[in-house]
Structures are given as structure tokens and as C-alpha cells.
Design a protein around this motif. Sequence first.
Motif, PDB file in Angstrom:
ATOM      1  N   ALA A  58       0.845  -1.203   0.000  1.00  0.00           N
ATOM      2  CA  ALA A  58       0.000   0.000   0.000  1.00  0.00           C
ATOM      3  C   ALA A  58       0.881   1.254   0.000  1.00  0.00           C
ATOM      4  O   ALA A  58       1.936   1.271  -0.640  1.00  0.00           O
ATOM      5  CB  ALA A  58      -0.994  -0.017   1.153  1.00  0.00           C
ATOM      6  N   SER A  59       0.498   2.281   0.758  1.00  0.00           N
ATOM      7  CA  SER A  59       1.135   3.595   0.622  1.00  0.00           C
ATOM      8  C   SER A  59       2.533   3.726   1.211  1.00  0.00           C
ATOM      9  O   SER A  59       3.168   4.758   1.027  1.00  0.00           O
ATOM     10  CB  SER A  59       0.235   4.675   1.233  1.00  0.00           C
ATOM     11  OG  SER A  59      -0.846   4.951   0.367  1.00  0.00           O
ATOM     12  N   ILE A  60       3.029   2.701   1.918  1.00  0.00           N
ATOM     13  CA  ILE A  60       4.437   2.796   2.325  1.00  0.00           C
ATOM     14  C   ILE A  60       5.352   2.683   1.103  1.00  0.00           C
ATOM     15  O   ILE A  60       6.557   2.918   1.206  1.00  0.00           O
ATOM     16  CB  ILE A  60       4.827   1.770   3.410  1.00  0.00           C
ATOM     17  CG1 ILE A  60       4.682   0.337   2.900  1.00  0.00           C
ATOM     18  CG2 ILE A  60       4.037   1.993   4.694  1.00  0.00           C
ATOM     19  CD1 ILE A  60       5.261  -0.703   3.856  1.00  0.00           C
ATOM     20  N   SER A  61       4.754   2.387  -0.063  1.00  0.00           N
ATOM     21  CA  SER A  61       5.506   2.448  -1.331  1.00  0.00           C
ATOM     22  C   SER A  61       6.112   3.833  -1.528  1.00  0.00           C
ATOM     23  O   SER A  61       7.147   3.981  -2.190  1.00  0.00           O
ATOM     24  CB  SER A  61       4.582   2.136  -2.513  1.00  0.00           C
ATOM     25  OG  SER A  61       3.996   0.860  -2.403  1.00  0.00           O
ATOM     26  N   LYS A  62       5.467   4.851  -0.953  1.00  0.00           N
ATOM     27  CA  LYS A  62       5.951   6.229  -1.096  1.00  0.00           C
ATOM     28  C   LYS A  62       7.323   6.433  -0.451  1.00  0.00           C
ATOM     29  O   LYS A  62       8.006   7.412  -0.757  1.00  0.00           O
ATOM     30  CB  LYS A  62       4.943   7.215  -0.514  1.00  0.00           C
ATOM     31  CG  LYS A  62       3.624   7.291  -1.281  1.00  0.00           C
ATOM     32  CD  LYS A  62       2.694   8.336  -0.685  1.00  0.00           C
ATOM     33  CE  LYS A  62       1.386   8.461  -1.449  1.00  0.00           C
ATOM     34  NZ  LYS A  62       0.446   7.348  -1.200  1.00  0.00           N
ATOM     35  N   VAL A  63       7.724   5.545   0.447  1.00  0.00           N
ATOM     36  CA  VAL A  63       9.073   5.625   1.030  1.00  0.00           C
ATOM     37  C   VAL A  63      10.112   5.425  -0.065  1.00  0.00           C
ATOM     38  O   VAL A  63      11.109   6.157  -0.139  1.00  0.00           O
ATOM     39  CB  VAL A  63       9.249   4.577   2.147  1.00  0.00           C
ATOM     40  CG1 VAL A  63      10.706   4.494   2.595  1.00  0.00           C
ATOM     41  CG2 VAL A  63       8.346   4.905   3.334  1.00  0.00           C
ATOM     42  N   ALA A  64       9.882   4.441  -0.932  1.00  0.00           N
ATOM     43  CA  ALA A  64      10.806   4.203  -2.052  1.00  0.00           C
ATOM     44  C   ALA A  64      10.792   5.382  -3.014  1.00  0.00           C
ATOM     45  O   ALA A  64      11.841   5.806  -3.515  1.00  0.00           O
ATOM     46  CB  ALA A  64      10.424   2.921  -2.780  1.00  0.00           C
ATOM     47  N   THR A  65       9.603   5.934  -3.278  1.00  0.00           N
ATOM     48  CA  THR A  65       9.489   7.105  -4.157  1.00  0.00           C
ATOM     49  C   THR A  65      10.252   8.280  -3.574  1.00  0.00           C
ATOM     50  O   THR A  65      11.023   8.951  -4.276  1.00  0.00           O
ATOM     51  CB  THR A  65       8.010   7.482  -4.349  1.00  0.00           C
ATOM     52  OG1 THR A  65       7.306   6.358  -4.898  1.00  0.00           O
ATOM     53  CG2 THR A  65       7.858   8.677  -5.263  1.00  0.00           C
ATOM     54  N   ALA A  66      10.058   8.535  -2.274  1.00  0.00           N
ATOM     55  CA  ALA A  66      10.754   9.645  -1.609  1.00  0.00           C
ATOM     56  C   ALA A  66      12.261   9.463  -1.660  1.00  0.00           C
ATOM     57  O   ALA A  66      13.010  10.423  -1.889  1.00  0.00           O
ATOM     58  CB  ALA A  66      10.288   9.751  -0.156  1.00  0.00           C
ATOM     59  N   SER A  67      12.713   8.246  -1.463  1.00  0.00           N
ATOM     60  CA  SER A  67      14.152   7.970  -1.487  1.00  0.00           C
ATOM     61  C   SER A  67      14.759   8.295  -2.850  1.00  0.00           C
ATOM     62  O   SER A  67      15.818   8.933  -2.943  1.00  0.00           O
ATOM     63  CB  SER A  67      14.401   6.495  -1.139  1.00  0.00           C
ATOM     64  OG  SER A  67      15.777   6.219  -1.059  1.00  0.00           O
ATOM     65  N   ALA A  68      14.066   7.880  -3.922  1.00  0.00           N
ATOM     66  CA  ALA A  68      14.565   8.159  -5.274  1.00  0.00           C
ATOM     67  C   ALA A  68      14.531   9.650  -5.577  1.00  0.00           C
ATOM     68  O   ALA A  68      15.463  10.203  -6.176  1.00  0.00           O
ATOM     69  CB  ALA A  68      13.736   7.397  -6.307  1.00  0.00           C
ATOM     70  N   VAL A  69      13.462  10.325  -5.148  1.00  0.00           N
ATOM     71  CA  VAL A  69      13.335  11.770  -5.396  1.00  0.00           C
ATOM     72  C   VAL A  69      14.459  12.533  -4.696  1.00  0.00           C
ATOM     73  O   VAL A  69      15.104  13.404  -5.292  1.00  0.00           O
ATOM     74  CB  VAL A  69      11.957  12.273  -4.924  1.00  0.00           C
ATOM     75  CG1 VAL A  69      11.913  13.797  -4.887  1.00  0.00           C
ATOM     76  CG2 VAL A  69      10.856  11.747  -5.850  1.00  0.00           C
ATOM     77  N   LEU A  70      14.698  12.217  -3.432  1.00  0.00           N
ATOM     78  CA  LEU A  70      15.739  12.921  -2.676  1.00  0.00           C
ATOM     79  C   LEU A  70      17.139  12.597  -3.201  1.00  0.00           C
ATOM     80  O   LEU A  70      18.061  13.397  -3.055  1.00  0.00           O
ATOM     81  CB  LEU A  70      15.642  12.561  -1.189  1.00  0.00           C
ATOM     82  CG  LEU A  70      14.381  13.097  -0.471  1.00  0.00           C
ATOM     83  CD1 LEU A  70      14.292  12.536   0.936  1.00  0.00           C
ATOM     84  CD2 LEU A  70      14.394  14.629  -0.443  1.00  0.00           C
ATOM     85  N   ALA A  71      17.284  11.444  -3.833  1.00  0.00           N
ATOM     86  CA  ALA A  71      18.579  11.086  -4.421  1.00  0.00           C
ATOM     87  C   ALA A  71      18.853  11.863  -5.705  1.00  0.00           C
ATOM     88  O   ALA A  71      20.005  12.130  -6.042  1.00  0.00           O
ATOM     89  CB  ALA A  71      18.634   9.581  -4.701  1.00  0.00           C
ATOM     90  N   HIS A  72      17.789  12.257  -6.422  1.00  0.00           N
ATOM     91  CA  HIS A  72      17.957  12.905  -7.723  1.00  0.00           C
ATOM     92  C   HIS A  72      17.788  14.429  -7.680  1.00  0.00           C
ATOM     93  O   HIS A  72      18.260  15.122  -8.588  1.00  0.00           O
ATOM     94  CB  HIS A  72      16.982  12.311  -8.744  1.00  0.00           C
ATOM     95  CG  HIS A  72      17.366  10.947  -9.218  1.00  0.00           C
ATOM     96  ND1 HIS A  72      17.108   9.802  -8.496  1.00  0.00           N
ATOM     97  CD2 HIS A  72      18.024  10.542 -10.335  1.00  0.00           C
ATOM     98  CE1 HIS A  72      17.577   8.753  -9.157  1.00  0.00           C
ATOM     99  NE2 HIS A  72      18.124   9.170 -10.278  1.00  0.00           N
ATOM    100  N   PHE A  73      17.109  14.932  -6.668  1.00  0.00           N
ATOM    101  CA  PHE A  73      16.927  16.375  -6.543  1.00  0.00           C
ATOM    102  C   PHE A  73      17.530  16.833  -5.213  1.00  0.00           C
ATOM    103  O   PHE A  73      17.030  16.428  -4.165  1.00  0.00           O
ATOM    104  CB  PHE A  73      15.443  16.758  -6.608  1.00  0.00           C
ATOM    105  CG  PHE A  73      14.770  16.393  -7.907  1.00  0.00           C
ATOM    106  CD1 PHE A  73      15.079  17.073  -9.077  1.00  0.00           C
ATOM    107  CD2 PHE A  73      13.829  15.377  -7.957  1.00  0.00           C
ATOM    108  CE1 PHE A  73      14.461  16.749 -10.283  1.00  0.00           C
ATOM    109  CE2 PHE A  73      13.206  15.034  -9.151  1.00  0.00           C
ATOM    110  CZ  PHE A  73      13.533  15.723 -10.317  1.00  0.00           C
ATOM    111  N   PRO A  74      18.567  17.648  -5.238  1.00  0.00           N
ATOM    112  CA  PRO A  74      19.230  18.054  -3.988  1.00  0.00           C
ATOM    113  C   PRO A  74      18.335  18.938  -3.135  1.00  0.00           C
ATOM    114  O   PRO A  74      17.390  19.553  -3.642  1.00  0.00           O
ATOM    115  CB  PRO A  74      20.450  18.833  -4.488  1.00  0.00           C
ATOM    116  CG  PRO A  74      20.054  19.347  -5.833  1.00  0.00           C
ATOM    117  CD  PRO A  74      19.181  18.284  -6.421  1.00  0.00           C
TER     118      PRO A  74
END
Length: 476
Positions: free
Chosen positions: A73-89
Motif C-alpha cells: 500500500a502507501s508505504i511504497s511512497k518511502v521508495a518514491t521519496a528515497s529516489a526523489v531525494l537522491a535525484h533532486f538536492p
Amino acid sequence: MKFVVAIILFFSLATHAQTSEENRFADVEKEFVALAKKYGVQTADLGVYATVGEGKDMKVLLNVNEKRTMIPASISKVATASAVLAHFPPGHKFKTQLLGTVDPKSSVLKGNLYLKGGGDPSFVSENMWFLVNAFTRTGIKKIEGDIIVDDSLFDKVRYDVSRQKERVDRAYDAPSGAMSFNWNSVNIFVRSNGKGNGAEVFIDPENEYIRLVNKAKTVAGSDNKLLADRQEDKKFDGDVIHVGGSIGQGLKEVVIFKNITQPDLWSGYNLKSFLAQRGIQLTGSIKNGVTPEKADVLAESESKAIEQVVADMNKFSNNYVAEMLTKNLGAVKKTKGASLADGVQVINEHMQSLGVPADQYRLDSPSGLTRENKMSSFAMWKVLQHLRDDFQVQPEFLTSLPIAGVDGTLKKRMKNSKAERWVRAKTGFLTNVVSLAGYAGIEDGHVITFSFIYNGSTDEAKVRAFFDNLLIYLVK
């Protein structure tokens, strides 16, 4: 002799400390089993992984079916957040622009005004007002042309194909677009207007994109029996809001949120409305298109910093923000027409770079609003542990999480308990799915990293109570 005694004393104290640490968590599994029995949660329906400490001092507290892939379910957003923070400083901002060709000696723009979307999920009324105020400093009072909305940075697919097939008009199911406004949702305010009379209905923000059909009534009492739905109107560019039912005279105001169907035109009509409020006339209509390369930037608005946008996603589990951020990930590699699939590929590449076992996850949706995503509790723990260990992203991610008893989706959970303010975690919920993943602090400075996933038929409220009380025990 004193030296030998000192060495013996040192090792004695160290052994005692280690034994105390082990004893401290010795009953965790017993408590886990007892709580599961109390709340009627079958351990076979759980995926649980929790550790305390870090490095070589890390201790596994719980590991139950930790490698089994389950619906997260929505804890998938943890992976999304991790990728976003890795690509956008930290501090990265998205830009929304007004462009055109202006004669500095004239107060008339003889041509089109272009509204160019930069994929900002947080572009709201305040940003539109800022953008229009900046535009007024050009001296333009009249636009003899059209407003052309350019949302070509993203593709025209408005919904994640892995979402539920049936569209609903609730705000959580809002469409995405590179030029979006006010979460692509409209606010409907309803006020009573005397016993037996109609009710007052206000659309906010007010614009020509929305047509209102008001059949609401005011009745005695204080009940809210209002009905509202949004329908796309094929005859003109916009949506129709139908408001019916009744509002009790004792109620001051009720607010209802509905999504819209066409983000680009919705944004354009709102721009027209904001320009009119500043006395700027538009002679043409609202269309979508692409900005000419030689057009001049006439005004620009920047988004919140990326870490604040990630907080918008995680605090309230906002699916629209998750999809907008994912398309922005796709736009890192693709300057036009970035799709959700492009962004999901970036997220999956990020997961691989963290060493998450490939057979323990499948991510099709960045928001988790699907039953197709699969993840083990260990795979989720792996992402959380990376976010904890990487100082470049750790503060931003931690700040984005709901705080137990304080805000977001944990505002009412673990309140007035030992875990209040000591747990920061992302929640997840679908039918027969409950999940919780994040961190629990202990007063002595230790931090527990945990990932809890439940897939089963036990009442969701009981599962949440089980998770919460387990964390309260761990914090104590």
C-alpha cells in the motif's frame, strides 16, 4: 596489580552492559505474540522486520516472514521519496512561467500569453497570485490573443494505469499534469441560508472552468446531508459541480473537495481569473499548446523546496504529489513527454543501487494505490536503513514523515502514550492491507528501524492497534 584489576573491571562492565542490552529486548518476541493474540492478528498474515542500533552493534528485534513479498500500500511512497531525494538536492525548486513577446512601449500584448508548467505539485493560489503580480510589472493591461497552456514536460496520461479502473471525483484521485493548480481539486464551501431556504454555495477559486448547479437546501437542526458530485462537461472546456441535499441551520459552513478532469485548461482558466482581478483583459480563449523557443520569460514562480514537497506527499499520503514527483524523475532523462513509467524506472534503478533484493519487491505504482505493488518487510527496511544512514538525505526524509500523536496520518494514533512524538512513520492502507514503516526513538538515543506489513482479513482498526501498541512497548 592495579592495571590488571582495571582491565578486569573494564571487561566486567562491558559484559554487564552487553548483557543488560540483550535482556532489555529479551521479551520483544513474547510481547509480539501476546499482542497479536490480543488483537486477533494471525502471524501468518504479517511481514515484520525491526532492528535497533547501527553498524556492528545492530540487533534484530523482530523478523517474521520478513522475505515474503506482500502488498505494501502507501508505504511504497518511502521508495518514491528515497529516489526523489537522491535525484533532486535539498532546496531544488520547480518553475512555472509566463512567456510571450512584449513591446516595451505598449500596454497591449499583441499575441498569445503562454503558461508553461514545470511539473510543480505545489503550485496553488498563492503561487498564481505571485506569478500574476510579477506579470503586472510588465505594464500589460490587455492581451489580444489566447492563453496557451504548455504542459508538454509530461505526457497526457492523467492517471496511473495501476490505480483502480473506476475514476472517482474525490480529491485523492486527482489527475496529474506538468501544469497543475491547487492539487487539481476545487473547494466547495456551503453555508446555510435560513430555515427552509436554499443554501449558499461558493466555488474557490472562482473561475469559468467550473459551472455550478446548486440545489442544496437549508433545514432545521445541525445535520450535514449535502451531496456533491463533479461531472465533465463535453459541451465546453470544464467541469460541472452539482450540489444537492441539505445543510442544517445550526451548521456554520461545510467544505467539500472534488477533483477536476483537465489540469491544463483548469490552470489556464484560473490564470484568466487572476489576471482579471488585476484589471488585465484577455480577448481570446484558453487552449493548450507548446511555447515558441524565442518567447521571452515575462514572469516566473518557484515551488516550495523539494524536501517540503516530499513532506506534502508523506505527511498526508498524497497520491497526486507522488505521481507528479515521479513524472519529474522521468523528466530528468526526458525533456518532453515524461511518463509515469519513465519515473518508475528511475525508482526501480534506485532500489537496485541500494542493494534491495530483486526478488523481494515489485514497484509499478509510486503512490501504492494499487494491489500490483509487492514488497517484503525486509526490502522496505533496507530502504529505510539507507535513508537513516545517508546524511545527505536523512534530515529531509525524517522531517517528511508523520509524527505519532502530532500530525499527518499519525495525528490521532499513539496519542497520549509513551510513543507520542517518538515514532515517525509512513502509513499504508488498502482493503485488507495495513502497513507502517519508519523509526521509533528511545530516550537513551537508540533508534529502532521497523517495517510492518499486514495482508489479511482481520479488521483494519485492530491491526493498527496491534502495530501501535507494539511500538509503544518498544519505545518503553
